[in-house]
Design a protein around this motif. Structure first.
Motif: not given
Length: 306
Positions: A229-236, A248-252
């Motif tokens: 989640v931290r990595e996704l947030a930083a990128e987004g 919505r773009r994330a691959e879980p």
């Protein structure tokens, strides 16, 4: 509930005089509780989301030869862990972190607002009457019960319940075994710190806030999710994408099978707030958080399963 209801609770013996009360499948409003003690006195860890389920917990305590609890420890303020407190009064005092008391009073009948169609039964808002700041030790017969505050994590008022001699820890909602963590009322960074606290206790038996009784491997799985989640947030956040667009773009990947996957967007809201420099536990807009979760849930509001 019928005898074949898959959400029927069951009791797990954890150690002599210590039991977990598990409500499958651990989804929204199906939390775990625990009880311990001897024929003279007992202590309860959390209650349940409905009066009916809290009465099942009460029956389980009595069925194991224990008296009604003299103490109820609230691991945090959420209604699935506290709505049933009234079933155990006037015999019990309620103990929790000082922020738990404040948050519970502020939240009021929170679950009624989220799920107005659910029959919660008679619910009085009964926050801790005994509070602590960092740690508190209780004794129930010969059982030492350590209450530890990890700082902001799931909420700002979490309590870890550690039984050092029995090797048991009740994590509250710092851990959802097989379910998705839920951070909007707490902290992503703080949740990672809380896992280090849990590891330091070296308790082989882990009772999560939701899901089956487990072991410390649950900390590793939770940590992997939080770091993702931290990595996704930083990128987004760097792209200027909203939490919903990022979710919505994330691959879980390995987390795809976890319950309540829609919580990802709620967790991204918290991660974005921390990237913006807001304090841990800073209030978020609940309408935005739950609205985005409904969007992730196919346009349907999340469901209470109690």
């Amino acid at each position: 509930m019928s005898a074949t209801d898959p959400t029927d609770p069951y009791v797990v013996a954890l150690a002599p005089k210590v039991h977990a009360f598990v409500q499958p499948d651990g989804g929204w409003c199906l939390n775990n509780a625990g009880f311990l003690g001897d024929p003279r006195e007992s202590l309860l860890v959390d209650t349940a989301a409905t009066e009916r389920r809290a009465r099942l917990l009460r029956e389980a305590v009595l069925a194991h030869g224990l008296p009604l609890p003299g103490t109820v420890v609230s691991t945090h303020h959420h209604g699935d862990h506290t709505y049933g407190n009234g079933v155990f009064l006037p015999e019990a005092r309620i103990v929790g972190h000082e922020n738990c008391r404040r948050e519970q009073l502020a939240a009021g009948h929170q679950l009624h607002l989220l799920w107005p169609q659910t029959d919660f039964g008679k619910v009085d808002i009964l926050p801790p009457s005994v509070t602590y700041h960092e740690r508190l030790t209780l004794y129930v017969g010969d059982i030492e019960v350590r209450l530890l505050h990890p700082g902001p994590a799931h909420t700002t008022g979490d309590t870890v319940v550690h039984l050092p001699e029995q090797g048991v820890v009740f994590t509250g909602d710092l851990v959802f075994h097989g379910g998705t963590p839920f951070l909007p009322m707490g902290s992503l960074a703080g949740s990672l710190r809380a896992l280090e606290l849990l590891r330091s206790l070296d308790a082989p038996t882990v009772v999560p806030g939701h899901g089956r009784v487990t072991d410390p491997s649950a900390y590793d799985a939770t940590e992997r999710y939080l770091l993702w989640v931290r990595e996704l947030a930083a990128e987004g956040y760097a792209r200027g994408a909203t939490p919903l667009e990022t979710a919505r773009r994330a691959e879980p990947g390995e987390f795809a099978a976890w319950r309540e996957s829609e919580r990802l967007v709620a967790n991204l809201h918290r991660a974005y707030a921390e990237l913006e420099g807001l304090p841990e536990g800073h209030p978020l807009d609940p309408a935005a958080v739950f609205g985005d979760m409904a969007a992730m849930n196919g346009g349907e509001p999340v469901a209470c399963h109690a």
